[in-house]
Design a protein around this motif. Structure first.
Motif, mmCIF file in Angstrom:
data_model
loop_
_atom_site.group_PDB
_atom_site.id
_atom_site.type_symbol
_atom_site.label_atom_id
_atom_site.label_comp_id
_atom_site.label_asym_id
_atom_site.label_seq_id
_atom_site.Cartn_x
_atom_site.Cartn_y
_atom_site.Cartn_z
ATOM 1 N N GLY A 218 0.801 -1.229 0.000
ATOM 2 C CA GLY A 218 0.000 0.000 0.000
ATOM 3 C C GLY A 218 0.832 1.277 0.000
ATOM 4 O O GLY A 218 0.288 2.369 -0.185
ATOM 5 N N ALA A 219 2.150 1.173 0.202
ATOM 6 C CA ALA A 219 2.991 2.383 0.201
ATOM 7 C C ALA A 219 2.987 3.004 -1.188
ATOM 8 O O ALA A 219 3.005 2.296 -2.198
ATOM 9 C CB ALA A 219 4.414 2.038 0.621
ATOM 10 N N ARG A 220 2.955 4.351 -1.240
ATOM 11 C CA ARG A 220 2.918 5.044 -2.541
ATOM 12 C C ARG A 220 4.350 5.295 -3.018
ATOM 13 O O ARG A 220 5.145 5.911 -2.322
ATOM 14 C CB ARG A 220 2.173 6.371 -2.409
ATOM 15 C CG ARG A 220 0.679 6.207 -2.081
ATOM 16 C CD ARG A 220 0.126 7.484 -1.512
ATOM 17 N NE ARG A 220 0.949 7.950 -0.397
ATOM 18 C CZ ARG A 220 1.057 9.227 -0.006
ATOM 19 N NH1 ARG A 220 0.406 10.159 -0.647
ATOM 20 N NH2 ARG A 220 1.813 9.567 1.017
ATOM 21 N N VAL A 221 4.636 4.789 -4.235
ATOM 22 C CA VAL A 221 6.002 4.853 -4.760
ATOM 23 C C VAL A 221 6.041 5.676 -6.049
ATOM 24 O O VAL A 221 5.158 5.534 -6.907
ATOM 25 C CB VAL A 221 6.531 3.425 -5.076
ATOM 26 C CG1 VAL A 221 7.966 3.481 -5.580
ATOM 27 C CG2 VAL A 221 6.422 2.518 -3.866
ATOM 28 N N LEU A 289 9.184 14.394 -9.221
ATOM 29 C CA LEU A 289 10.043 14.251 -8.029
ATOM 30 C C LEU A 289 9.379 14.835 -6.783
ATOM 31 O O LEU A 289 9.660 14.401 -5.668
ATOM 32 C CB LEU A 289 11.389 14.948 -8.273
ATOM 33 C CG LEU A 289 12.273 14.325 -9.344
ATOM 34 C CD1 LEU A 289 13.453 15.229 -9.683
ATOM 35 C CD2 LEU A 289 12.792 12.957 -8.900
ATOM 36 N N GLU A 290 8.511 15.833 -6.991
ATOM 37 C CA GLU A 290 7.920 16.518 -5.838
ATOM 38 C C GLU A 290 6.525 16.004 -5.485
ATOM 39 O O GLU A 290 5.836 16.573 -4.647
ATOM 40 C CB GLU A 290 7.883 18.028 -6.137
ATOM 41 C CG GLU A 290 9.287 18.596 -6.304
ATOM 42 C CD GLU A 290 9.313 20.087 -6.615
ATOM 43 O OE1 GLU A 290 8.252 20.746 -6.515
ATOM 44 O OE2 GLU A 290 10.396 20.603 -6.967
ATOM 45 N N LEU A 291 6.115 14.898 -6.090
ATOM 46 C CA LEU A 291 4.786 14.352 -5.813
ATOM 47 C C LEU A 291 4.678 13.855 -4.373
ATOM 48 O O LEU A 291 5.673 13.423 -3.779
ATOM 49 C CB LEU A 291 4.494 13.169 -6.750
ATOM 50 C CG LEU A 291 4.116 13.491 -8.191
ATOM 51 C CD1 LEU A 291 4.059 12.205 -9.015
ATOM 52 C CD2 LEU A 291 2.785 14.238 -8.263
ATOM 53 N N ASP A 292 3.464 13.888 -3.840
ATOM 54 C CA ASP A 292 3.218 13.355 -2.502
ATOM 55 C C ASP A 292 3.297 11.819 -2.565
ATOM 56 O O ASP A 292 2.523 11.189 -3.291
ATOM 57 C CB ASP A 292 1.819 13.793 -2.043
ATOM 58 C CG ASP A 292 1.616 13.508 -0.573
ATOM 59 O OD1 ASP A 292 2.616 13.200 0.121
ATOM 60 O OD2 ASP A 292 0.452 13.589 -0.116
ATOM 61 N N CYS A 293 4.255 11.247 -1.853
ATOM 62 C CA CYS A 293 4.429 9.787 -1.887
ATOM 63 C C CYS A 293 5.207 9.353 -0.643
ATOM 64 O O CYS A 293 5.675 10.197 0.131
ATOM 65 C CB CYS A 293 5.186 9.373 -3.147
ATOM 66 S SG CYS A 293 6.875 9.977 -3.185
ATOM 67 N N ILE A 313 10.661 17.747 -1.585
ATOM 68 C CA ILE A 313 10.477 16.291 -1.709
ATOM 69 C C ILE A 313 9.582 15.826 -0.561
ATOM 70 O O ILE A 313 9.860 16.100 0.613
ATOM 71 C CB ILE A 313 11.861 15.567 -1.646
ATOM 72 C CG1 ILE A 313 12.791 16.069 -2.753
ATOM 73 C CG2 ILE A 313 11.703 14.048 -1.655
ATOM 74 C CD1 ILE A 313 12.402 15.760 -4.164
ATOM 75 N N LYS A 314 8.501 15.088 -0.894
ATOM 76 C CA LYS A 314 7.536 14.689 0.147
ATOM 77 C C LYS A 314 7.827 13.300 0.707
ATOM 78 O O LYS A 314 7.349 12.954 1.780
ATOM 79 C CB LYS A 314 6.101 14.674 -0.430
ATOM 80 C CG LYS A 314 5.719 15.850 -1.323
ATOM 81 C CD LYS A 314 5.301 17.057 -0.531
ATOM 82 C CE LYS A 314 4.779 18.199 -1.400
ATOM 83 N NZ LYS A 314 5.575 18.583 -2.561
ATOM 84 N N GLY A 338 14.878 14.460 8.191
ATOM 85 C CA GLY A 338 14.527 13.128 8.700
ATOM 86 C C GLY A 338 14.215 12.113 7.609
ATOM 87 O O GLY A 338 13.691 11.027 7.877
ATOM 88 N N VAL A 339 14.514 12.467 6.354
ATOM 89 C CA VAL A 339 14.274 11.526 5.248
ATOM 90 C C VAL A 339 15.368 10.451 5.296
ATOM 91 O O VAL A 339 16.542 10.772 5.478
ATOM 92 C CB VAL A 339 14.324 12.268 3.886
ATOM 93 C CG1 VAL A 339 14.218 11.295 2.721
ATOM 94 C CG2 VAL A 339 13.231 13.327 3.824
ATOM 95 N N LEU A 340 14.976 9.193 5.160
ATOM 96 C CA LEU A 340 15.978 8.118 5.099
ATOM 97 C C LEU A 340 16.443 8.001 3.646
ATOM 98 O O LEU A 340 15.666 7.606 2.766
ATOM 99 C CB LEU A 340 15.383 6.789 5.584
ATOM 100 C CG LEU A 340 16.306 5.568 5.497
ATOM 101 C CD1 LEU A 340 17.616 5.779 6.243
ATOM 102 C CD2 LEU A 340 15.605 4.322 6.027
#
Ligand SMILES: NC(=O)C1=CN([C@@H]2O[C@H](COP(=O)(O)OP(=O)(O)OC[C@H]3O[C@@H](n4cnc5c(N)ncnc54)[C@H](O)[C@@H]3O)[C@@H](O)[C@H]2O)C=CC1
Ligand SMILES: O=C(O)CCC(=O)C(=O)O
Length: 421
Positions: A218-221, A289-293, A313-314, A338-340
């Motif tokens: 279900g994660a948005r990629v 690249l800047e889409l909500d995901c 970047i979201k 905090g982005v991994l």
């Protein structure tokens, strides 16, 4: 020029930014300036001019490169890129990254990389064959199964590897499958090499979501690039239950917040990973690249996430399937937010790992099943991810610096034992 602008301009130079992180990694590991002097540049860089008879009878002369970073550990290894934007500095940086990838995955190689300034999309198959063969003749002195082993990269594929292997075998007057990897299976290619880069990225994503406490299902990629790396990755993630909401090629991308039909896109893409011209409703690569995901995977070219767009970047996880897609300033911005960020030299190391398996199989003349290859690849990638993640935690550094520390250690030690430094 404002200080920040100058810093960002510098970090777009991949070679310069690579040297910056190498210096930092060596300092953290306690090495002196002499080691940096050795490792900051490739030991060998060959520039060649390749005359090719075009189909219209004219002759075009192409410029190509082969860079060998360091051969203290073993022969050098790395892909060949056919692209209009290939340049000397980038090829040098790419060869250093190959050393680091081989260090991370503990392969008995140093790094190499090649490239030709050309646009294969504008060339016929016979022109491409003559160019591929001409390149091998031009670099034949410095490559070979125990010297430097090429492989595919951007806009090169198993057919090009086959022509190159055939040309090398003719020059040497014996069959030399171990000269190059990424070959068709019937010519000694390995099961699983075609999908290896994407498999390796998938394994890194599996590990990254665990660290972040996110469900892959279900994660948005979002994936930039739909070639060898990006397209198989989309398929693997889609099959694992993730929602691939956007993918792109050089011309633009398609986006559906409910999830794309990946099998349909795979069916429609051409051999250069292009499909978007078939659609009227597209988005730009910048918008993509800047889409909500949840997970963003740059899987195309370098310098895509910069100080300009990093704050927009979201995604909470960025996994670099491409080489060099994020600048150093952008890495800092993402890490502070905090982005991994799973760096290229770890995330994309599945390709060279299975290339190594291919070379081993060629050398021993005994071939493995796809399951065997996948199992071995999974072991290498999960171990590499964990080592780098733990190094980052222990030293309180980002995953990129941790990966450089792990990657450079073996080359530095080998160079030291050989008495070079
Ligand atoms: N093929 C491999 O085994 C490996 C590839 N990589 C890296 O993965 C990235 C992609 O490589 P491949 O998938 O093999 O290449 P490919 O040639 O199969 O596909 C490239 C994709 O990127 C897109 N693209 C090209 N220029 C672009 C631009 N300016 N903006 C946006 N998209 C663009 C193309 O349209 C295509 O979809 C590269 O950075 C490569 O170095 C890294 C490790 C191994
Ligand atoms: O398969 C290989 O040997 C090299 C792949 C490559 O060029 C890369 O990882 O960037």
């Amino acid at each position: 020029m404002a200080k920040e602008q100058k810093k960002e301009k510098e970090s777009l130079n991949l070679f310069y930014s690579t040297q910056t992180v190498i210096r930092e990694a060596l300092t953290k590991l306690g090495y002196n300036d002499e080691m940096f002097e050795l490792l900051k540049e490739p030991i060998r860089m060959l520039t060649v001019r390749i005359p090719v008879r075009m189909d219209d009878g004219s002759v075009k002369v192409f410029t190509g490169y082969r860079s060998q970073h360091n051969d203290a550990v073993g022969p050098t290894k790395g892909g060949v890129r056919f692209h209009p934007d290939v340049d000397e500095e980038e090829v040098k940086a790419l060869s250093i990254w190959m050393s680091l990838k081989c260090g991370i995955t503990n392969l008995p190689y140093g790094g190499g990389k090649g490239g030709i300034i050309c646009d294969p999309r504008q060339m016929s198959m016979s022109e491409l064959e003559r160019l591929s063969r001409g390149y091998v003749r031009a670099i034949s002195q410095i490559v070979g199964p125990t010297k430097d082993i090429p492989a595919p990269d951007v806009y090169t594929n198993s057919q090009i590897m086959a022509w190159m292997m055939d040309e090398y075998s003719r020059l040497r007057e014996f069959d030399s499958p171990g000269f190059i990897t990424g070959k068709p299976i019937v010519l000694g290619g390995s099961q699983g090499r075609e999908t290896a880069t994407a498999k390796g990225v998938t394994i890194c994503i599996d590990e990254a979501v665990k660290k972040k406490g996110i469900e892959l299902k279900g994660a948005r990629v979002v994936i930039q690039g739909f070639g060898n790396a990006g397209s198989y990755l989309a398929k693997f993630l889609h099959d694992a239950g993730a929602k691939v909401i956007a993918v792109s090629d050089v011309y633009g991308g398609v986006y559906d917040p409910n999830g794309l039909d990946i099998d349909y896109l795979l069916d429609r893409r051409d051999s250069f990973g292009t499909f978007s011209k078939l659609f009227t409703n597209t988005i730009t690569n910048k918008e993509l690249l800047e889409l909500d995901c949840d997970i963003l995977v740059p899987a195309a070219i370098s310098n895509q996430i910069t100080a300009e767009n990093a704050a927009n970047i979201k995604a909470s996880i960025v996994v670099e399937a491409a080489n060099g897609p994020t600048t150093l300033e952008a890495t800092k911005i993402l890490t502070e937010r905090g982005v991994l960020l799973v760096p290229d030299i770890l995330a994309s190391a599945g390709g060279v790992t299975v290339s190594y398996f291919e070379w081993v199989q060629n050398n021993q003349g005994y071939y493995w099943s796809e399951e065997e290859v996948h199992e071995k690849l999974a072991n290498v990638m999960t171990r590499s991810f964990e080592t780098i993640y733990q190094t980052a935690q222990t030293h309180q550094v980002d995953m990129r610096l941790a990966a450089y520390m792990v990657g450079i250690k073996k080359i530095a030690e080998a160079s030291s034992f050989r008495g070079w430094v």
